[in-house]
Design an enzyme around this catalytic site. Structure first.
Site, PDB file in Angstrom:
ATOM      1  N   PHE A 126       0.892  -1.294  -0.067  1.00  0.00           N
ATOM      2  CA  PHE A 126      -0.155  -0.077   0.097  1.00  0.00           C
ATOM      3  C   PHE A 126       0.389   1.217  -0.152  1.00  0.00           C
ATOM      4  O   PHE A 126       1.977   1.009   0.477  1.00  0.00           O
ATOM      5  CB  PHE A 126      -0.985   0.229   1.356  1.00  0.00           C
ATOM      6  N   ASP A 203       1.093  -4.507   9.090  1.00  0.00           N
ATOM      7  CA  ASP A 203       0.437  -4.125   8.467  1.00  0.00           C
ATOM      8  C   ASP A 203      -1.144  -5.230   8.792  1.00  0.00           C
ATOM      9  O   ASP A 203      -0.759  -6.145   7.248  1.00  0.00           O
ATOM     10  CB  ASP A 203       0.607  -3.319   7.470  1.00  0.00           C
ATOM     11  N   TYR A 228     -10.999   0.353  10.492  1.00  0.00           N
ATOM     12  CA  TYR A 228     -12.322   1.326   8.915  1.00  0.00           C
ATOM     13  C   TYR A 228     -12.562   0.738   8.219  1.00  0.00           C
ATOM     14  O   TYR A 228     -13.629   0.378   7.507  1.00  0.00           O
ATOM     15  CB  TYR A 228     -12.782   2.749   8.909  1.00  0.00           C
ATOM     16  N   LYS A 229     -12.151  -0.674   7.987  1.00  0.00           N
ATOM     17  CA  LYS A 229     -12.137  -1.519   7.646  1.00  0.00           C
ATOM     18  C   LYS A 229     -13.012  -3.161   7.064  1.00  0.00           C
ATOM     19  O   LYS A 229     -14.178  -2.519   7.668  1.00  0.00           O
ATOM     20  CB  LYS A 229     -10.615  -2.858   6.568  1.00  0.00           C
ATOM     21  N   ARG A 377     -11.908  -4.108  -7.835  1.00  0.00           N
ATOM     22  CA  ARG A 377     -11.928  -4.635  -6.754  1.00  0.00           C
ATOM     23  C   ARG A 377     -12.861  -5.476  -5.656  1.00  0.00           C
ATOM     24  O   ARG A 377     -13.650  -4.206  -5.450  1.00  0.00           O
ATOM     25  CB  ARG A 377     -10.477  -4.411  -5.542  1.00  0.00           C
TER      26      ARG A 377
END
Ligand SMILES: *Cc1c(COP(=O)(O)O)cnc(C)c1O
Length: 416
Positions: A126, A203, A228-229, A377
């Site tokens: 990322f 991560d 928040y995912k 995605r």
């Protein structure tokens, strides 16, 4: 056809965690939301908890509410660690954001390996991770050794082995890759890196709440992640940092602040860090975010990560089966690992017109995600996505492509 809509309805009827969807606020039942790996939906508990923080705690309780808030980062950390990270209490703190926590974790890990000059990182990680690692390396005069990982299949043990030797201080890796969903073996990778005397900073952003994580059992060093995912704690909700208890005494927070000070309210002249993971706190952390994490864990924990994972695998297997039957003949290609054991809870599909398709899907009430290069995605979050939702979304996608609807989307991808 591999599977019918009736099959999917039957699977929903038999789904042992189907009840969990009713715990979520879904004001738009006609929408099929496949972007829960970017921003999860709120649970009713979380919305009520945020209201409580706003009205009872802030408006009515004012500064007295800090009596509760002051320990919440550690309490929420223990709850998150127990439910989702395989972490015994006292090793997880909910504070700051992912990028900030990653900075603290990497810098602290580097201090434990002073003679070593190399950071191992993934060029496909990322962006925030890569930007941060590049700056830390520049600042500390270190070298980055970029791994050769495949953007669809992820990192292999052989590719990792090529980058490891006794010059390596640490490897910074994502457990689940943000684009492809490629899922690494936490214990095996940790062991492989430890074998050359280096540390791993994990991560866990795309992994936490989606796949089982056993940090303590793997002998992990440090880890960070967002909430928040798949955890559904709220937009930009507070992140977390895990540090194994055996390392605490030697770990320095490169951004010391009064919230990590051992006797915080003594207002002393020098920084004397808390003996535990609280030393990784900096300043005051946003309490709406921490409360969001605490209540989100309360929402998901009764279902349990094993059941969430089982359903996540089943949903992505269904998505892939429908891709093979309906979309592969239309020029799509699976851009995620086919082996469920090597995949998180989202799937990427490559097609040259993926961007236009992602916009066209929205017109039909299907919310996907898009990632460069040319990948749709799709993240059917197991907490609130039904089998029939995956079926319907894939049908919409097939039919709009057959009708050429995506060809009418303007080049810049704007929805009209
Ligand atoms: C989502 C994500 C981030 C986000 O970082 P923030 O500081 O919360 O914006 C970082 N790393 C990975 C791998 C992610 O998937």
């Amino acid at each position: 056809v591999v599977v019918t809509r009736e099959d999917c309805l039957a699977r929903d009827a038999q789904d042992p965690i189907a009840w969990l969807r009713a715990e979520f606020a879904i004001p738009d039942p006609g929408v099929i939301y496949l972007d829960g790996n970017s921003l999860g939906r709120p649970s009713n508990k979380t919305l009520a908890r945020l209201e409580h923080v706003l009205h009872e705690q802030w408006a009515a309780g004012l500064v007295e509410s800090w009596d509760d808030w002051i320990t919440l980062p550690l309490r929420a950390g223990d709850a998150l660690g127990g439910a989702f990270l395989g972490a015994a209490p006292g090793q997880v703190v909910v504070c700051d954001g992912v990028t900030t926590n990653l900075f603290k974790a990497i810098r602290a890990a580097l201090e434990l390996r002073p003679g070593r000059r190399v950071i191992v990182a993934d060029p496909d990680d990322f962006p925030t991770d890569r930007y941060l690692i590049a700056e830390i390396a520049r600042d500390r005069g270190l070298t980055i050794r970029w791994l050769s990982s495949d953007i669809d299949e992820g990192l292999t043990p052989a590719a990792l082995a090529e980058a490891l030797d006794d010059e390596v201080a640490l490897a910074c890796l994502s457990l689940v890759a943000y684009r492809s969903g490629a899922f690494l073996d936490l214990a095996a990778v940790t062991e492989q890196v430890h074998d050359v005397g280096a540390l791993v900073v994990w991560d866990l952003c795309h992994a936490v709440g989606a796949v089982p994580i056993a940090l303590d059992a793997a002998g992990a060093d440090l880890a960070v992640g967002c909430t928040y995912k798949y955890v559904n704690a709220g937009p930009g909700a507070t992140g977390f940092l895990y540090a194994a208890s055996g390392l605490h005494a030697d770990l320095r927070n490169p951004m010391p602040g009064w919230m990590g000070q051992t006797r915080q309210f003594a207002m002393g002249p020098t920084y004397d860090p808390d003996p535990g993971v609280r030393r990784f706190m900096t300043g005051s952390t946003p309490m709406l975010g921490v409360a969001g994490v605490d209540s989100a864990v309360e929402t998901l924990a009764p279902a349990g990560i094993e059941a969430l994972r089982t359903k996540g695998v089943a949903l992505t297997e269904l998505l892939i089966a429908l891709h093979d039957a309906w979309l592969a003949p239309l020029g799509f290609r699976l851009a995620s690992p086919r082996d469920a054991a090597r995949r998180g809870s989202h799937v990427s599909l490559e097609h040259p017109q993926a961007l236009a398709m992602s916009q066209a899907l929205r017109r039909h009430g299907v919310v996907p995600d898009y990632r460069v290069p040319d990948r749709l995605r799709l993240g059917p979050a197991p907490a609130y996505t039904r089998f029939v939702d995956v079926y319907d979304a894939m049908l919409v996608l097939r039919d709009l492509v057959l009708a050429g609807e995506h060809l009418a989307v303007p080049e810049d991808g704007t929805v009209t």
